[in-house]
Design an enzyme around this catalytic site. Structure first.
Site, PDB file in Angstrom:
ATOM      1  N   GLU A 207       8.365  37.018  19.745  1.00  0.00           N
ATOM      2  CA  GLU A 207       8.454  37.066  18.292  1.00  0.00           C
ATOM      3  C   GLU A 207       7.726  38.250  17.681  1.00  0.00           C
ATOM      4  O   GLU A 207       8.142  38.737  16.632  1.00  0.00           O
ATOM      5  CB  GLU A 207       8.020  35.749  17.646  1.00  0.00           C
ATOM      6  CG  GLU A 207       6.570  35.417  17.758  1.00  0.00           C
ATOM      7  CD  GLU A 207       6.223  34.079  17.101  1.00  0.00           C
ATOM      8  OE1 GLU A 207       6.831  33.730  16.090  1.00  0.00           O
ATOM      9  OE2 GLU A 207       5.322  33.391  17.618  1.00  0.00           O
TER      10      GLU A 207
ATOM     11  N   LYS B   4       5.322  33.865  21.934  1.00  0.00           N
ATOM     12  CA  LYS B   4       4.474  34.833  21.211  1.00  0.00           C
ATOM     13  C   LYS B   4       4.946  36.253  21.503  1.00  0.00           C
ATOM     14  O   LYS B   4       5.053  37.077  20.617  1.00  0.00           O
ATOM     15  CB  LYS B   4       3.004  34.709  21.618  1.00  0.00           C
ATOM     16  CG  LYS B   4       2.232  33.518  21.119  1.00  0.00           C
ATOM     17  CD  LYS B   4       1.809  33.577  19.670  1.00  0.00           C
ATOM     18  CE  LYS B   4       2.808  32.875  18.800  1.00  0.00           C
ATOM     19  NZ  LYS B   4       2.666  31.455  18.648  1.00  0.00           N
TER      20      LYS B   4
ATOM     21  N   TRP C 108      13.777  34.920   2.167  1.00  0.00           N
ATOM     22  CA  TRP C 108      14.176  34.905   3.576  1.00  0.00           C
ATOM     23  C   TRP C 108      15.663  34.584   3.550  1.00  0.00           C
ATOM     24  O   TRP C 108      16.064  33.477   3.169  1.00  0.00           O
ATOM     25  CB  TRP C 108      13.398  33.847   4.356  1.00  0.00           C
ATOM     26  CG  TRP C 108      13.665  33.898   5.822  1.00  0.00           C
ATOM     27  CD1 TRP C 108      13.116  34.755   6.734  1.00  0.00           C
ATOM     28  CD2 TRP C 108      14.553  33.056   6.564  1.00  0.00           C
ATOM     29  NE1 TRP C 108      13.614  34.495   7.986  1.00  0.00           N
ATOM     30  CE2 TRP C 108      14.495  33.462   7.918  1.00  0.00           C
ATOM     31  CE3 TRP C 108      15.398  32.002   6.222  1.00  0.00           C
ATOM     32  CZ2 TRP C 108      15.247  32.842   8.925  1.00  0.00           C
ATOM     33  CZ3 TRP C 108      16.142  31.387   7.221  1.00  0.00           C
ATOM     34  CH2 TRP C 108      16.062  31.814   8.553  1.00  0.00           C
TER      35      TRP C 108
ATOM     36  N   GLU D 186       4.765  28.951  25.459  1.00  0.00           N
ATOM     37  CA  GLU D 186       4.154  29.468  24.232  1.00  0.00           C
ATOM     38  C   GLU D 186       3.845  30.972  24.383  1.00  0.00           C
ATOM     39  O   GLU D 186       4.060  31.751  23.448  1.00  0.00           O
ATOM     40  CB  GLU D 186       2.880  28.664  23.923  1.00  0.00           C
ATOM     41  CG  GLU D 186       1.973  29.234  22.847  1.00  0.00           C
ATOM     42  CD  GLU D 186       2.590  29.332  21.464  1.00  0.00           C
ATOM     43  OE1 GLU D 186       3.739  28.909  21.275  1.00  0.00           O
ATOM     44  OE2 GLU D 186       1.922  29.882  20.569  1.00  0.00           O
TER      45      GLU D 186
ATOM     46  N   ASN E 114      14.732  28.202  -3.362  1.00  0.00           N
ATOM     47  CA  ASN E 114      14.364  28.078  -1.948  1.00  0.00           C
ATOM     48  C   ASN E 114      15.188  26.928  -1.383  1.00  0.00           C
ATOM     49  O   ASN E 114      15.160  25.837  -1.942  1.00  0.00           O
ATOM     50  CB  ASN E 114      12.858  27.771  -1.826  1.00  0.00           C
ATOM     51  CG  ASN E 114      12.455  27.426  -0.408  1.00  0.00           C
ATOM     52  OD1 ASN E 114      13.081  27.879   0.550  1.00  0.00           O
ATOM     53  ND2 ASN E 114      11.426  26.620  -0.267  1.00  0.00           N
ATOM     54  N   GLY E 115      15.922  27.171  -0.296  1.00  0.00           N
ATOM     55  CA  GLY E 115      16.737  26.103   0.291  1.00  0.00           C
ATOM     56  C   GLY E 115      18.178  26.551   0.453  1.00  0.00           C
ATOM     57  O   GLY E 115      18.467  27.755   0.445  1.00  0.00           O
TER      58      GLY E 115
ATOM     59  N   LYS F 232       7.327  32.245   7.847  1.00  0.00           N
ATOM     60  CA  LYS F 232       6.292  31.333   8.330  1.00  0.00           C
ATOM     61  C   LYS F 232       6.676  29.866   8.154  1.00  0.00           C
ATOM     62  O   LYS F 232       6.407  29.048   9.007  1.00  0.00           O
ATOM     63  CB  LYS F 232       4.998  31.628   7.564  1.00  0.00           C
ATOM     64  CG  LYS F 232       3.825  30.786   7.974  1.00  0.00           C
ATOM     65  CD  LYS F 232       3.032  31.469   9.045  1.00  0.00           C
ATOM     66  CE  LYS F 232       1.924  30.611   9.597  1.00  0.00           C
ATOM     67  NZ  LYS F 232       1.792  30.766  11.044  1.00  0.00           N
TER      68      LYS F 232
ATOM     69  N   HIS G  32      14.925  28.284  41.943  1.00  0.00           N
ATOM     70  CA  HIS G  32      16.206  27.632  41.680  1.00  0.00           C
ATOM     71  C   HIS G  32      17.099  28.491  40.793  1.00  0.00           C
ATOM     72  O   HIS G  32      18.043  27.992  40.197  1.00  0.00           O
ATOM     73  CB  HIS G  32      15.969  26.257  41.059  1.00  0.00           C
ATOM     74  CG  HIS G  32      15.198  25.346  41.959  1.00  0.00           C
ATOM     75  ND1 HIS G  32      15.748  24.795  43.090  1.00  0.00           N
ATOM     76  CD2 HIS G  32      13.897  24.954  41.929  1.00  0.00           C
ATOM     77  CE1 HIS G  32      14.814  24.062  43.714  1.00  0.00           C
ATOM     78  NE2 HIS G  32      13.689  24.160  43.027  1.00  0.00           N
TER      79      HIS G  32
ATOM     80  N   ARG H 195       6.394  33.456   3.439  1.00  0.00           N
ATOM     81  CA  ARG H 195       7.586  32.603   3.470  1.00  0.00           C
ATOM     82  C   ARG H 195       8.874  33.395   3.628  1.00  0.00           C
ATOM     83  O   ARG H 195       9.939  32.818   3.827  1.00  0.00           O
ATOM     84  CB  ARG H 195       7.670  31.772   2.193  1.00  0.00           C
ATOM     85  CG  ARG H 195       6.503  30.844   2.008  1.00  0.00           C
ATOM     86  CD  ARG H 195       6.569  30.160   0.670  1.00  0.00           C
ATOM     87  NE  ARG H 195       7.534  29.086   0.673  1.00  0.00           N
ATOM     88  CZ  ARG H 195       7.245  27.811   0.899  1.00  0.00           C
ATOM     89  NH1 ARG H 195       6.012  27.466   1.134  1.00  0.00           N
ATOM     90  NH2 ARG H 195       8.180  26.900   0.875  1.00  0.00           N
TER      91      ARG H 195
ATOM     92  N   CYS I  82      11.959  30.889   1.518  1.00  0.00           N
ATOM     93  CA  CYS I  82      11.694  31.688   0.322  1.00  0.00           C
ATOM     94  C   CYS I  82      10.471  31.150  -0.423  1.00  0.00           C
ATOM     95  O   CYS I  82      10.140  29.973  -0.304  1.00  0.00           O
ATOM     96  CB  CYS I  82      12.898  31.651  -0.603  1.00  0.00           C
ATOM     97  SG  CYS I  82      14.406  32.161   0.220  1.00  0.00           S
TER      98      CYS I  82
HETATM   99  C1  F6R Z   1       5.678  30.598  16.297  1.00  0.00           C
HETATM  100  C2  F6R Z   1       5.671  29.767  15.117  1.00  0.00           C
HETATM  101  C3  F6R Z   1       6.804  28.835  14.902  1.00  0.00           C
HETATM  102  C4  F6R Z   1       6.308  27.530  14.266  1.00  0.00           C
HETATM  103  C5  F6R Z   1       7.505  26.631  13.926  1.00  0.00           C
HETATM  104  C6  F6R Z   1       7.059  25.298  13.351  1.00  0.00           C
HETATM  105  O1  F6R Z   1       4.537  31.394  16.393  1.00  0.00           O
HETATM  106  O2  F6R Z   1       4.771  29.843  14.313  1.00  0.00           O
HETATM  107  O3  F6R Z   1       7.497  28.587  16.079  1.00  0.00           O
HETATM  108  O4  F6R Z   1       5.451  26.892  15.149  1.00  0.00           O
HETATM  109  O5  F6R Z   1       8.326  27.273  12.987  1.00  0.00           O
HETATM  110  O6  F6R Z   1       6.340  25.470  12.158  1.00  0.00           O
HETATM  111  P1  F6R Z   1       5.408  24.352  11.613  1.00  0.00           P
HETATM  112  O7  F6R Z   1       4.298  24.162  12.587  1.00  0.00           O
HETATM  113  O8  F6R Z   1       4.944  24.853  10.294  1.00  0.00           O
HETATM  114  O9  F6R Z   1       6.237  23.106  11.504  1.00  0.00           O
END
Ligand code: F6R
Length: 607
Positions: free
Chosen positions: A486, A483, A74, A479, A98-99, A602, A502, A27, A2
């Site tokens: 998500e 991507k 969030w 990765e 937030n939390g 994020k 396997h 956020r 949040c």
């Molecule tokens: C995926 C993504 C997340 C972050 C993860 C860690 O695209 O952005 O998987 O990499 O939440 O976030 P940070 O790097 O801020 O610790």
């Protein structure tokens, strides 16, 4: 998670709060709300979904007042409904949070005995109920908050506003970040300095357990023991450009395009203008003293760590352990004194990564972080914080932060190899020269993005996509799959190419596109064999390789994306580009919300 904002000034608060919430929307975007005090009267507006819904609500039902608090949510406890949206109000108290308040059930039960019944499903409302109860008993707002805070377990950043108090906000921090912004005859509170960017560049970061009484003319900070605490006011360089897409359709597209420039800046920072030696900030790192490395992170940053494992092992011959932070911290692994614990985080606020760092604090030889946000908790709690210099990343899917994380980790592995004598001078010079050329090679790969765009129409039809890679391409395959999942919501899995037979090969049929990432390196022929196994079962192979690789493997592949030739050590940084572009264009073709995909946020500041 949040986002929180508070304004105590001489102008109407609502427009400031909404503008700041735009900068915090990364956020969370399940709901948004603001509360203000006008002539002693506390009132609020809330709306489900994106901030634009709150803005619409404010057009129909404006909110006056020169002090106010705001929140973008969030959801953790309680579904994203209007009633669960913050600010929560009980009696004379409004609060944003937030939390997670972990003991909210116990507190609710206690309040129920006093006949107080919650209106929402949230943990946050309990904070408002408790504080309001203390105010109703005759305590001042300050006394009521001081009584409430020690009763809360879990992680929180809280901001309170009170009916009848035109010149008061109270902020509190335990586990979740909170910053106070200092103005002239005005003061502000925000989840991060960026939220306050247009308002001030004079920032005080609250420490763990701090709480602050804020008026227009004063900020008084108390520590957890209730003693006045002198926290420094820092001049913070703020990034006002963050809400600007610079002509791109999405922030993600802008951030992909920015990679040549930000990588160039990161390389200049670590290599200097001459570009012939690596200089780390501060006292640097003495790799000769270290016996092993422990790398910890979450999500994309974790895949950067997995890639770095290959680099540190191959280039510096160091034993490396890598773990996702949420597993590492509860496994309580032994951390021996010769260990460098390295934490990678774009935001620098990820709760699990921060907790893992704190776990290693007194055990490891040294605690180092690789971060984008220089003033973040992870940066501040490290012995050495290495900036990745990616600039503000708004798109929820990490792109430029990933390639900058990789670049800094590779520089570290090269420096470790140099110090430990496992890298000779010629190879060192070759690698640094290749790195200096990387921004322009990355630029070419971005400019050649048309193939990824053309393919996306077909990929958008898929139910499942597999990503395969071997060696340094394996973490990148992970990765690429992340991507894809998500932002396009297509189910995607990644496997080490050699693992396919396997088990996962059972998934292959003509409807499953298989993205194979394989530059023509020492492992290429092995990967081609795995690719043949896929094609023999009808799988549609999209090969991402260089000219030599595509020429060698052409028979039977469905599509290919040709990459420039680079030193194989650098290939994960370069091949991140097609992984990002494929996911981006597929998401655009599907019409998903690229920058704010469903259910995500994020900055993950809860466990
Ligand atoms: C995926 C993504 C997340 C972050 C993860 C860690 O695209 O952005 O998987 O990499 O939440 O976030 P940070 O790097 O801020 O610790």
């Amino acid at each position: 998670m949040c986002g929180i904002i508070g304004y105590l000034g001489n102008h109407e608060a609502a427009p400031f709060l909404v503008e700041a919430l735009k900068r915090l929307e990364y956020r969370g975007y399940d709901s948004a709300g603001i509360a203000t005090v006008q002539d002693g009267h506390l009132d609020r507006r809330r709306a489900v979904g994106k901030l634009v819904n709150l803005s619409d609500e404010l057009v129909h039902a404006p909110l006056a007042g020169k002090s106010g608090i705001g929140h973008t949510r969030w959801a953790t406890h309680g579904s994203p409904t209007a009633v669960n949206a913050h600010p929560h109000r009980v009696g004379k108290v409004a609060v944003v949070h937030n939390g997670i308040i972990e003991n909210f059930r116990e507190l609710r039960a206690e309040l129920a005995e006093a006949g107080l019944v919650p209106e929402t499903e949230t943990d946050t409302e309990t904070v408002a109920m408790l504080t309001a109860q203390y105010v109703a008993e005759g305590l001042s707002p300050q006394e009521a908050v001081a009584r409430t805070l020690p009763r809360l377990e879990g992680a929180f950043a809280l901001l309170f506003l009170f009916d009848g108090e035109d010149d008061l906000m109270i902020a509190a921090r335990k586990g979740s970040p909170l910053a106070i912004g200092h103005g002239t005859g005005e003061n502000y509170v925000g989840s991060d300095a960026l939220a306050l960017a247009p308002l001030t560049d004079r920032i005080t970061y609250l420490e763990e357990g701090d709480w602050a009484v804020v008026t227009r003319e004063s900020v008084t900070i108390y520590d957890a023991a209730g003693q006045i605490a002198n926290r420094p006011v820092k001049q913070v360089t703020l990034d006002n450009a963050r809400v600007d897409k610079a002509g791109h359709r999405h922030f993600m597209a802008k951030e992909i395009a920015e990679q040549p420039q930000v990588l160039g800046e990161a390389l200049r920072f670590y290599l200097g203008e001459a570009g012939d030696r690596i200089t780390l900030p501060g006292d640097g790192i003495d790799f000769t003293k270290l016996e092993r490395l422990t790398l910890v992170a979450c999500g994309t940053a974790y895949y950067a760590c997995l890639t770095a494992k290959y680099w540190f092992e191959q280039i510096a011959r160091m034993p490396v352990e890598v773990d996702v932070a949420s597993e590492f911290r509860y496994r309580e692994p032994p951390v021996t004194p010769g260990t460098m614990a390295l934490f990678v985080s774009q935001s620098g606020e990820t709760a699990d990564t921060l907790a893992a760092l704190r776990y290693c604090r007194d055990k490891a030889e040294t605690v180092v972080s690789v971060v984008n946000v220089a003033e973040s908790s992870i940066a501040r709690e490290s012995d050495l914080a290495l900036p990745i210099l990616a600039g503000t990343e708004i798109g929820v899917a990490s792109t430029k932060a990933f390639s900058c994380q990789l670049t800094v980790l590779l520089l570290l592995a090269i420096e470790a190899g140099r110090q430990r004598g496992t890298l000779d001078a010629d190879r060192l010079a070759d690698l640094l020269s290749a790195l200096r050329g990387l921004p322009s090679v990355i630029g070419r790969a971005i400019d050649d993005g048309a193939t990824a765009e053309a393919l996306s129409l077909q990929l958008a039809e898929a139910q499942d996509v597999l990503f395969l890679g071997r060696g340094l391409m394996y973490p990148l395959a992970l990765e690429g799959a992340l991507k894809m999942k998500e932002i396009s919501y297509i189910h995607a899995e990644a496997y080490a190419s050699g693992e396919l037979k396997h088990g996962p090969i059972a998934l292959i049929d003509k409807h499953v596109p298989v993205v194979v990432m394989a530059p023509r390196d020492a492992l290429f022929d092995k990967t081609v064999s795995n690719m043949q196994e896929v094609m023999a079962r009808g799988g549609q192979v999209l090969l991402i390789s260089d000219h030599a690789g595509i020429t060698a493997a052409q028979d039977g592949i469905w599509r290919s994306i040709e990459m420039p030739q680079v030193d194989p050590v650098l290939s994960p940084i370069l091949y991140a580009i097609p992984a990002q572009l494929i996911a981006y264009h597929t998401a655009v073709a599907k019409g998903t919300d690229v920058d704010q995909p469903r259910n995500l946020a994020k900055s993950v500041t809860v466990e």
